[in-house]
Design an enzyme around this catalytic site. Structure first.
Site, PDB file in Angstrom:
ATOM      1  CD  GLU A   1      -1.906  -2.125   1.493  1.00  0.00           C
ATOM      2  OE1 GLU A   1      -0.572  -2.540   1.860  1.00  0.00           O
ATOM      3  OE2 GLU A   1      -2.746  -3.217   1.423  1.00  0.00           O
TER       4      GLU A   1
ATOM      5  CG  HIS B   1      -9.886  -6.861   8.613  1.00  0.00           C
ATOM      6  ND1 HIS B   1      -8.992  -7.392   9.370  1.00  0.00           N
ATOM      7  CD2 HIS B   1      -9.234  -6.945   7.389  1.00  0.00           C
ATOM      8  CE1 HIS B   1      -8.062  -8.011   8.655  1.00  0.00           C
ATOM      9  NE2 HIS B   1      -8.173  -7.777   7.451  1.00  0.00           N
TER      10      HIS B   1
END
Lengths: 408, 435
Positions: free
Chosen positions: A144, A213
């Site tokens: 990322e 998450h």
């Protein structure tokens, strides 16, 4: 009103209660800001100027409050063929917006994990790689920090990348790039470089996904100067915001929600682009202003049903623009109702609600009859157990109670 | 120890006289104003997974003269910046590039302005090389309105869009993914241009560098990652007699002093740039770190502007055909890491002056110019005087430049079109609408 589209009478995303609609025609006296742009065939729709239709549907007598309001497919809503527009799910709306922009401008490209051949983990980019090729829909490795940096570097030269974080939480790894390079380069270069990048991804508390998450990154990103943040909540505004974000010259972070991808709604066939800095009037009212965004909108609407039955008239505004706040719409509402309730999914500490509370108190203090009440998630990591997870997030009964207290 | 000193001296005497080799290999064509010259680099290139370019570099008298002038200008600019900093006209961070000018100038000679360069915070000279003016440099350093970033960036944020210079970045290593993004955009637009992403030996340990390298290799991007290795620690490695790979590049045998070995272990803690290289990197052969990505190392030659030019030319051709490449430039900086670092706690003055005598890039070019009769001693002195005057004039002009207007606080936060209101710190008095 001729140019405005049919009210979409928000199709209920709730699993078993009546579909909600705004039964009133909008007050023509509402002040409107001028339409920001109008191009051939594109209508920038004022978010509050929707005409809703009174639809006949089966009335249900029970008032079951369902927690964890979330999208379900279809619903009991009768889709009449004579209505204009087409029905689709939220992720399809995002894809439509993305596809239209990619067709319109060859500089738009998408990069992210599994966006290409796999079609996107939430199917937002399904089939785009086959249509536009590997150079425009790029599968990245799990890196990322660097692919966000690459997107920013590409944006510096004039490309318009759309960077997808598979889950917003993963973008924490790219925080440096987003904060320093994305947000600040325009400033530190004295205006030489524009960063027309869109960073998007699903966040929020899902179905027992666990703490890592289920993060709400809007609270972490909100102080970064130079970026804009928007949160979509319906297929209609998802598509409009996606298009607006891609066309914007500023870096935009588009927050989607894991649980809202399967919301179904009928959206116009014509092309439309929404304004990034505007809030959406979901339900006009008189007694209290409820400000919300993303998934909490549905919890609020569910609570609103109960409140209406109890005789209250809440005004519900989906703020959509998390940075900057649409203080114009919000302010007008506060001036009318004098009571504000903020319902958000962010944590209590340092969330969007906290900033919004501060902004409202500073600007509209004289108009408030009661302190601003902010309902947010608990300051805890999201637990796995279902019942515990429910308790971390604001539920409709809590909203009802808060409004009752506020309106005493 | 005596032994190592002896051996060092032997090595030293060989290495510190590269010009002898260079001069000997020079072609003896008569020199007209722009005849081409072929000059051999002092040391051959070391390649990893690719073919090394030839040692013979084509150049011309006018090019050599321009090298001299440009490097002299950069040198003078950095030294002037040093004095300005000490006079407190420049504040905050100031990272000086003197000693490393050959990298900036040699790279420029090999590429066009449409190629992109992106680097970290030691960017003053690179900015100049990309077409920036002295006034913009000094005004920006002093925070004035005429600076290249309107006074809002500072020493670490020089940018020049028309020159293809993308900065100017403060966070170590963050510019490498940006650089790969630039290369991606070049490939996307089929520009046939390349991007040079410069970083230092400290940044070579950043994860995002390897992430970006992986993506660049996967997608065949025309990205060239250039490691400007300005380490000092090679001495330690040599003395301690560690593995061969380290010895290989430690041929920069600087004067040893035993006591110093012990004390130069990460004393200065400025951004990690004072930490001994071998304490920070398990494999300091930076050009090999790409592994599957070919690498080219220029031993010693980071101070040789012609070698830099040759390597960059080779790199550009390679990148356009085969994808990313790593260049490692062995170079040296005279100043400390930044102005807060005297640079003498981890190395001796003798070492610095030793390098200055033997490997200084400007001196090399001067000797070349003199030995080829391209310019006389006096000509060169005149150039230096001119350059000095230019710098002084620019400083004077920059001092007159006004500070930015308070309203500039709010400009360029967003690109036009938001109309958002922004508040000053007290939220009441200073109010501006973001343009």
């Amino acid at each position: 009103m001729a140019t405005l589209f049919q009210g979409l009478g928000l199709v209920t995303p709730l699993s078993s209660s009546n579909s909600f609609e705004s039964n009133k025609l909008l007050h023509p006296s509402r002040t409107c800001r001028s339409i920001s742009e109008r191009k051939d065939g594109i209508f920038v729709v004022r978010s509050d100027a929707r005409v809703s239709q009174l639809l006949k549907r089966r009335a249900r007598t029970h008032d079951l409050l369902v927690t964890n309001a979330v999208a379900t497919q279809g619903g009991s809503f009768v889709a009449s063929t004579s209505k204009p527009g087409h029905e689709l799910l939220l992720f399809e709306a995002l894809r439509e917006g993305l596809e239209e922009e990619m067709e319109r401008d060859p500089c738009v490209c998408v990069m992210g994990e599994d966006v290409g051949h796999y079609g996107g983990s939430y199917k937002v980019t399904k089939d785009l790689a086959t249509k536009f090729g590997d150079l425009r829909v790029l599968d990245t490795p799990i890196a990322e920090n660097s692919f966000t940096g690459m997107g920013i570097g590409a944006a510096m030269t004039g490309l318009r990348p759309v960077v997808e974080g598979m889950n917003m939480g993963f973008l924490l790894l790219a925080f440096n790039q987003i904060s320093n390079n994305c947000g600040m380069l325009h400033y530190t270069s004295g205006g030489q470089f524009k960063i027309p990048i869109v960073i998007r991804g699903p966040g929020g508390v899902g179905r027992q996904l666990g703490a890592e998450h289920s993060q709400r990154l809007e609270s972490y990103f909100q102080s970064i100067p130079g970026i804009q943040m928007v949160a979509c909540s319906t297929p209609y505004n998802a598509k409009g915001l996606m298009k607006a974000a891609i066309r914007s010259e500023n870096p935009v972070i588009l927050f989607e929600h894991v649980l809202l991808y399967n919301l179904k709604e009928r959206i116009p066939d014509e092309e439309y682009v929404l304004s990034l800095e505007e809030a959406e009037m979901v339900r006009p009212g008189e007694h209290v202003t409820i400000l919300t965004y993303s998934r909490m909108r549905y919890h609020v609407m569910q609570a609103a049903k109960t409140l209406v039955n109890k005789g209250y008239d809440p005004e519900v505004i989906d703020i959509r623009s998390l940075k900057p706040f649409d203080l114009h719409t919000i302010g007008n509402s506060v001036k009318k109702t004098h009571r504000v309730l903020i319902v958000e999914e962010c944590m209590r500490t340092g969330g969007i609600g906290a900033s919004l509370t501060a902004a409202i108190t500073e600007n509209f203090h004289d108009y408030l009859d009661a302190p601003v009440v902010c309902l947010s998630s608990q300051d805890v990591p999201t637990p796995y157990a279902g019942t515990l997870e429910e308790w971390t997030v604001v539920q409709p009964p809590q909203i009802v109670t808060a409004v009752e207290q506020l309106c005493q | 120890m005596a032994l190592s000193r002896l051996s060092h001296r032997a090595i030293g005497s060989n290495l510190f006289k590269p010009f002898a080799a260079a001069a000997a290999a020079v072609s003896s064509r008569p020199i007209s104003s722009d005849a081409s010259l072929t000059i051999e680099t002092s040391v051959p290139f070391t390649a990893h997974n690719c073919d090394a370019p030839s040692r013979s570099v084509a150049t011309s008298p006018s090019e050599l003269l321009s090298f001299f002038r440009d490097m002299a200008l950069m040198r003078r600019m950095e030294i002037a910046a040093d004095s300005l900093y000490k006079a407190k006209l420049i504040r905050g961070f100031c990272h000086l590039y003197d000693g490393q000018e050959a990298v900036a100038v040699g790279m420029e000679a090999a590429i066009t302005r449409r190629d992109c360069i992106i680097t970290a915070y030691r960017d003053h000279c690179t900015f100049l090389g990309r077409g920036g003016t002295l006034l913009e440099v000094f005004a920006e350093l002093m925070g004035r309105r005429d600076g290249c970033s309107k006074g809002k960036g500072g020493s670490m944020h020089f940018y020049r869009k028309e020159g293809g210079f993308y900065g100017g970045h403060g966070i170590v290593g963050a510019q490498v993914p940006l650089g790969c993004g630039l290369a991606f955009a070049q490939k996307y637009s089929k520009d046939e241009t390349v991007t040079f992403a410069l970083y230092g030996d400290g940044a070579a340990n950043q994860g995002q560098l390897f992430e970006a390298l992986n993506i660049a290799a996967l997608w065949d991007l025309p990205a060239i990652l250039v490691c400007e290795n300005n380490h000092f620690v090679s001495v330690l490695v040599l003395t301690l007699g560690l593995e061969n790979s380290k010895l290989e590049y430690s041929i920069i045998a600087l004067k040893l002093s035993f006591g110093r070995i012990k004390c130069s272990l990460g004393l200065v803690n400025t951004d990690g740039m004072g930490t001994a290289e071998w304490r920070a990197a398990k494999s300091p052969a930076y050009y090999k770190r790409g592994d599957y990505v070919p690498g080219l190392k220029m031993l010693v030659d980071g101070m040789d502007v012609l070698a830099v030019k040759q390597a960059c030319k080779f790199a550009k051709e390679h990148a356009l055909k085969n994808g990313p490449l790593i260049l490692e430039m062995d170079t040296y900086r005279y100043h400390g890491h930044s102005m807060s670092d005297p640079g003498s706690t981890y190395r001796t003055r003798d070492e610095i002056s030793g390098v200055r005598q033997e490997r200084d890039p400007i001196e090399r070019v001067r000797k070349l110019l003199l030995s080829h009769d391209i310019a006389s001693e006096k000509d060169l002195k005149d150039i230096e005087k001119e350059v000095r005057k230019e710098v002084d004039d620019a400083i004077a002009k920059a001092k007159e430049s006004p500070m930015p207007d308070p309203s500039d606080l709010f400009t360029n936060v967003y690109v036009k079109g938001l109309g958002v209101e922004a508040f000053g710190a007290d939220r009441k008095v200073v109010r501006a609408t973001l343009p």
